[in-house]
Design a protein around this motif. Structure first.
Motif, PDB file in Angstrom:
ATOM      1  N   ALA A  90      62.193  42.269  69.732  1.00  0.00           N
ATOM      2  CA  ALA A  90      61.529  41.914  68.477  1.00  0.00           C
ATOM      3  C   ALA A  90      60.878  40.548  68.631  1.00  0.00           C
ATOM      4  CB  ALA A  90      62.515  41.897  67.315  1.00  0.00           C
ATOM      5  N   VAL A  91      59.670  40.413  68.093  1.00  0.00           N
ATOM      6  CA  VAL A  91      58.964  39.133  68.087  1.00  0.00           C
ATOM      7  C   VAL A  91      58.815  38.704  66.633  1.00  0.00           C
ATOM      8  CG1 VAL A  91      56.829  37.928  68.662  1.00  0.00           C
ATOM      9  CG2 VAL A  91      57.749  39.650  70.238  1.00  0.00           C
ATOM     10  N   VAL A  92      59.280  37.482  66.332  1.00  0.00           N
ATOM     11  CA  VAL A  92      59.329  37.001  64.949  1.00  0.00           C
ATOM     12  C   VAL A  92      58.553  35.690  64.828  1.00  0.00           C
ATOM     13  CG1 VAL A  92      60.829  36.214  63.072  1.00  0.00           C
ATOM     14  CG2 VAL A  92      61.578  38.082  64.568  1.00  0.00           C
ATOM     15  N   PRO A  93      57.470  35.658  64.071  1.00  0.00           N
ATOM     16  CA  PRO A  93      56.759  34.392  63.855  1.00  0.00           C
ATOM     17  C   PRO A  93      57.481  33.520  62.841  1.00  0.00           C
ATOM     18  CG  PRO A  93      55.670  36.142  62.646  1.00  0.00           C
ATOM     19  CD  PRO A  93      56.794  36.797  63.423  1.00  0.00           C
ATOM     20  N   VAL A  94      57.434  32.214  63.053  1.00  0.00           N
ATOM     21  CA  VAL A  94      57.968  31.292  62.046  1.00  0.00           C
ATOM     22  C   VAL A  94      57.102  31.424  60.797  1.00  0.00           C
ATOM     23  CG1 VAL A  94      58.271  28.855  61.448  1.00  0.00           C
ATOM     24  CG2 VAL A  94      58.914  29.673  63.721  1.00  0.00           C
ATOM     25  N   LEU A 129      61.776  37.119  58.518  1.00  0.00           N
ATOM     26  CA  LEU A 129      62.152  35.800  58.014  1.00  0.00           C
ATOM     27  C   LEU A 129      61.242  35.377  56.869  1.00  0.00           C
ATOM     28  CD1 LEU A 129      62.805  33.460  61.102  1.00  0.00           C
ATOM     29  CD2 LEU A 129      64.466  34.148  59.372  1.00  0.00           C
ATOM     30  N   CYS A 130      61.782  34.582  55.961  1.00  0.00           N
ATOM     31  CA  CYS A 130      60.952  33.981  54.914  1.00  0.00           C
ATOM     32  C   CYS A 130      61.401  32.543  54.693  1.00  0.00           C
ATOM     33  CB  CYS A 130      61.044  34.761  53.606  1.00  0.00           C
ATOM     34  SG  CYS A 130      62.664  34.673  52.806  1.00  0.00           S
ATOM     35  N   ARG A 131      60.494  31.756  54.119  1.00  0.00           N
ATOM     36  CA  ARG A 131      60.858  30.401  53.692  1.00  0.00           C
ATOM     37  C   ARG A 131      61.353  30.473  52.262  1.00  0.00           C
ATOM     38  NH1 ARG A 131      58.658  25.398  56.545  1.00  0.00           N
ATOM     39  NH2 ARG A 131      57.517  26.206  58.336  1.00  0.00           N
ATOM     40  N   ARG A 132      62.555  30.007  52.040  1.00  0.00           N
ATOM     41  CA  ARG A 132      63.120  30.051  50.689  1.00  0.00           C
ATOM     42  C   ARG A 132      62.553  28.958  49.797  1.00  0.00           C
ATOM     43  NH1 ARG A 132      69.543  31.080  51.605  1.00  0.00           N
ATOM     44  NH2 ARG A 132      69.399  29.111  52.748  1.00  0.00           N
ATOM     45  N   THR A 150      64.007  20.836  56.870  1.00  0.00           N
ATOM     46  CA  THR A 150      64.007  22.278  57.141  1.00  0.00           C
ATOM     47  C   THR A 150      65.387  22.928  57.028  1.00  0.00           C
ATOM     48  OG1 THR A 150      64.239  21.806  59.509  1.00  0.00           O
ATOM     49  CG2 THR A 150      62.013  22.144  58.671  1.00  0.00           C
ATOM     50  N   ARG A 151      66.436  22.126  56.891  1.00  0.00           N
ATOM     51  CA  ARG A 151      67.789  22.697  56.862  1.00  0.00           C
ATOM     52  C   ARG A 151      67.943  23.674  55.687  1.00  0.00           C
ATOM     53  NH1 ARG A 151      70.393  18.235  57.240  1.00  0.00           N
ATOM     54  NH2 ARG A 151      70.598  18.323  59.512  1.00  0.00           N
ATOM     55  N   GLY A 152      68.322  24.909  56.000  1.00  0.00           N
ATOM     56  CA  GLY A 152      68.522  25.916  54.972  1.00  0.00           C
ATOM     57  C   GLY A 152      67.247  26.459  54.356  1.00  0.00           C
ATOM     58  N   ALA A 153      66.100  26.134  54.962  1.00  0.00           N
ATOM     59  CA  ALA A 153      64.819  26.526  54.361  1.00  0.00           C
ATOM     60  C   ALA A 153      64.445  27.975  54.641  1.00  0.00           C
ATOM     61  CB  ALA A 153      63.704  25.609  54.857  1.00  0.00           C
ATOM     62  N   PHE A 154      65.110  28.605  55.622  1.00  0.00           N
ATOM     63  CA  PHE A 154      64.734  29.956  56.033  1.00  0.00           C
ATOM     64  C   PHE A 154      65.869  30.943  55.782  1.00  0.00           C
ATOM     65  CE2 PHE A 154      62.313  26.970  58.575  1.00  0.00           C
ATOM     66  CZ  PHE A 154      61.029  27.469  58.491  1.00  0.00           C
ATOM     67  N   ALA A 186      69.261  31.051  60.660  1.00  0.00           N
ATOM     68  CA  ALA A 186      69.112  32.172  59.724  1.00  0.00           C
ATOM     69  C   ALA A 186      69.221  33.507  60.451  1.00  0.00           C
ATOM     70  CB  ALA A 186      67.775  32.072  58.996  1.00  0.00           C
ATOM     71  N   LEU A 187      68.629  33.605  61.629  1.00  0.00           N
ATOM     72  CA  LEU A 187      68.696  34.846  62.409  1.00  0.00           C
ATOM     73  C   LEU A 187      70.115  35.104  62.902  1.00  0.00           C
ATOM     74  CD1 LEU A 187      65.374  34.467  64.422  1.00  0.00           C
ATOM     75  CD2 LEU A 187      65.854  36.201  62.674  1.00  0.00           C
ATOM     76  N   HIS A 188      70.796  34.077  63.391  1.00  0.00           N
ATOM     77  CA  HIS A 188      72.144  34.280  63.898  1.00  0.00           C
ATOM     78  C   HIS A 188      73.163  34.561  62.794  1.00  0.00           C
ATOM     79  CE1 HIS A 188      71.755  32.752  68.242  1.00  0.00           C
ATOM     80  NE2 HIS A 188      72.193  33.984  68.259  1.00  0.00           N
ATOM     81  N   ASP A 189      72.898  34.088  61.599  1.00  0.00           N
ATOM     82  CA  ASP A 189      73.780  34.421  60.481  1.00  0.00           C
ATOM     83  C   ASP A 189      73.780  35.929  60.223  1.00  0.00           C
ATOM     84  OD1 ASP A 189      74.550  31.833  60.067  1.00  0.00           O
ATOM     85  OD2 ASP A 189      73.179  31.464  58.394  1.00  0.00           O
ATOM     86  N   ASN A 190      72.663  36.575  60.505  1.00  0.00           N
ATOM     87  CA  ASN A 190      72.530  38.013  60.264  1.00  0.00           C
ATOM     88  C   ASN A 190      72.712  38.856  61.517  1.00  0.00           C
ATOM     89  OD1 ASN A 190      71.338  38.640  57.297  1.00  0.00           O
ATOM     90  ND2 ASN A 190      70.709  36.624  57.983  1.00  0.00           N
ATOM     91  N   PHE A 191      72.402  38.286  62.676  1.00  0.00           N
ATOM     92  CA  PHE A 191      72.516  39.014  63.946  1.00  0.00           C
ATOM     93  C   PHE A 191      73.289  38.150  64.945  1.00  0.00           C
ATOM     94  CE2 PHE A 191      68.232  39.732  62.069  1.00  0.00           C
ATOM     95  CZ  PHE A 191      68.456  41.015  61.571  1.00  0.00           C
ATOM     96  N   PRO A 192      74.587  37.985  64.736  1.00  0.00           N
ATOM     97  CA  PRO A 192      75.369  37.034  65.530  1.00  0.00           C
ATOM     98  C   PRO A 192      75.442  37.336  67.021  1.00  0.00           C
ATOM     99  CG  PRO A 192      76.791  38.404  64.153  1.00  0.00           C
ATOM    100  CD  PRO A 192      75.403  38.645  63.693  1.00  0.00           C
TER     101      PRO A 192
END
Length: 206
Positions: A90-94, A129-132, A150-154, A186-192
């Motif tokens: 998977a390729v994920v853009p910021v 991913l999204c910016r919160r 940026t902490r917690g922004a995604f 954010a990615l590792h929180d969901n896909f550890p």
């Protein structure tokens, strides 16, 4: 007009250990504590200096799509030829915040990521991913303020039932790694169990 000599390549794509991957993984380990996280590979096409500064601004703010796509294809070629990225699925853009994406009309990271995903033959997960929240521009901030900004922004926008083995996170420039780290968390929180690597067009040396 610039020549190739003004655009020094990093040659990071085939190197597991390079200054960019060391910087990226140092940030991850510092924030993760005792948790095991797979080593993330990191590559950039050029060093962010000289003529590349103007090319980056052109892509980011002045719709320099043709040169951006050309360099993105070069980066994609380096990645495809490297065994380190052979299992990327998977390729994920910021992502940009929706207000910034609306005003600018495009996301430069998505332009780069699209070329890489196409070359690798894997899905472009631009909606993962999204910016919160809308963060301040990082340009004038030092490393500490960038991290706080940026902490917690995604966040992962939607729960994905398909697990990933190796996500390649894509942005235009790697500066302090603050944005990349926030996305990685954010990615590792969901896909550890997933490896998260990063690719950019340019890398800022420190």
């Amino acid at each position: 007009m610039c020549c190739r000599a003004d655009l020094p390549e990093t040659h990071f794509a085939r190197l597991r250990d390079n200054s960019m991957s060391e910087a990226f993984n140092s940030l991850i380990q510092r924030e993760s504590g005792s948790r095991f996280i797979a080593f993330g590979y990191a590559t950039a096409l050029f060093y962010y200096r000289g003529a590349y500064r103007e090319i980056s601004r052109s892509l980011k703010y002045h719709r320099g799509f043709s040169v951006g796509k050309a360099f993105s294809r070069q980066l994609a070629g380096r990645i495809v030829s490297s065994p380190l990225y052979s299992d990327v699925d998977a390729v994920v853009p910021v992502p940009l915040h929706w207000t910034r994406a609306w005003s600018r009309g495009y996301n430069q990271a998505r332009i780069i990521a699209r070329e890489i995903a196409s070359a690798l033959g894997v899905p472009l997960q631009s909606g993962l991913l999204c910016r919160r929240r809308r963060t301040r521009s990082q340009t004038t901030l030092d490393s500490g303020r960038r991290a706080a900004n940026t902490r917690g922004a995604f966040a992962v926008k939607r729960r994905c039932k398909t697990g990933f083995r190796h996500i390649l996170l894509v942005d235009d420039v790697y500066t302090t790694g603050a944005t990349t780290l926030a996305c990685e968390q954010a990615l590792h929180d969901n896909f550890p169990a997933c490896r998260v690597s990063v690719a950019t067009l340019a890398f800022v040396e420190h």
